[in-house]
Design a protein around this motif. Structure first.
Motif, short mmCIF file in Angstrom:
data_model
loop_
_atom_site.label_atom_id
_atom_site.label_comp_id
_atom_site.label_asym_id
_atom_site.label_seq_id
_atom_site.Cartn_x
_atom_site.Cartn_y
_atom_site.Cartn_z
N LEU A 7 6.08 15.02 24.94
CA LEU A 7 5.56 14.19 23.94
C LEU A 7 5.17 12.77 24.58
CD1 LEU A 7 6.47 14.30 20.58
CD2 LEU A 7 4.94 15.67 21.90
N SER A 8 3.05 12.17 24.48
CA SER A 8 3.40 10.54 25.39
C SER A 8 1.90 10.75 25.45
CB SER A 8 3.00 11.10 26.98
OG SER A 8 1.98 12.39 27.40
N ARG A 9 1.15 9.42 25.64
CA ARG A 9 -0.01 9.59 24.59
C ARG A 9 -0.66 10.30 25.33
NH1 ARG A 9 -2.06 3.75 26.79
NH2 ARG A 9 -1.53 4.35 27.92
N TRP A 10 -0.78 11.25 26.68
CA TRP A 10 -1.70 11.98 26.93
C TRP A 10 -1.43 13.62 26.42
CZ3 TRP A 10 0.82 8.29 29.55
CH2 TRP A 10 0.23 7.17 30.66
N SER B 89 9.90 17.74 22.23
CA SER B 89 7.91 18.06 21.49
C SER B 89 8.41 19.44 21.60
CB SER B 89 7.68 17.87 23.43
OG SER B 89 7.97 18.26 24.50
N PRO C 80 0.02 14.59 23.28
CA PRO C 80 0.34 14.35 21.32
C PRO C 80 1.04 15.93 20.64
CG PRO C 80 -2.18 14.56 21.27
CD PRO C 80 -1.50 13.82 23.12
#
Length: 225
Positions: free
Chosen positions: A172-175, A23, A177
């Protein structure tokens, strides 16, 4: 180092362990699309560093010898983090974990004759208080974790006379990006540049700080926050 340099170098790291997409590098790439803001009058240069102690040592040396940046900002991932952490200092010893090539620094040291701690000339506590990023908390830390990120930071602080920073970001995650993390880097680095100018004006960004520069409270109280 040329104090009039208008270059800011921002680095992210490549893959390591289970993190096939790091990330830190994804966020740095997003930052490169945004830039640092035309009004700052600085050139943004981005570089990817491998999670490799020996290679990092070579590349950090070249950053400071060849580019002579006004500020070098190193971005790494903290797999357990839920916030963005601004690291105040790099540590010289305790590097026991192997890098992607299975290498560990001899005796766990960055520099055999280096000070135990080198602190950034940028007040990360002040930056963390001012940086406002919607969707993610920005916090302050004194313990960068003794892996390649911390190793990189210590070396950069050494070569750059304190004109360096380390930012740890979550995966990184959906919340979270890459686009949001890139924007967060822009906001934070803008604040760091302002803080650097204040420190320069006060003559604080001039040398390497050792353990003697920290109060006993700072050394014994809350390493992470």
């Amino acid at each position: 180092m040329d104090s009039q340099s208008s270059c800011v170098v921002v680095t992210g790291f490549g893959p390591f362990r289970q993190h096939l997409v790091n990330s830190s590098w994804e966020a740095v790439k997003e930052l490169s699309k945004l830039g640092l803001g035309n009004d700052l009058g600085v050139e943004l240069r981005i570089l990817q560093l491998p999670v490799d102690y020996k290679e990092v040592k070579k590349r950090v040396t070249r950053i400071w010898e060849d580019l002579q940046p006004q500020l070098a900002v190193h971005v790494g991932v903290d797999p357990a983090a839920k916030a963005i952490f601004l690291e105040q200092c790099g540590k010289n010893r305790g590097y026991r974990d192997a890098d992607i090539r299975g290498f560990r620094p001899e005796h766990g040291l960055c520099l055999p004759d280096g000070p135990e701690v080198i602190a950034s000339g940028v007040s990360m506590k002040a930056v963390s208080r001012r940086a406002r990023v919607e969707g993610v908390e920005v916090a302050f830390s004194r313990d960068a974790g003794r892996y390649v990120c911390d190793y990189t930071y210590y070396l950069s602080l050494h070569h750059g006379n304190g004109c360096a920073a380390l930012i740890h970001i979550p995966p990184l995650s959906r919340w979270l990006p890459a686009s949001l993390l890139g924007k967060a880097l822009q906001v934070i680095i803008q604040e760091m540049l302002e803080e650097t100018e204040k420190a320069r004006a006060q003559g604080l960004v001039h040398g390497k700080l050792g353990l003697g520069d920290f109060s006993q409270r700072e050394l014994t109280g809350g390493l992470l926050l």
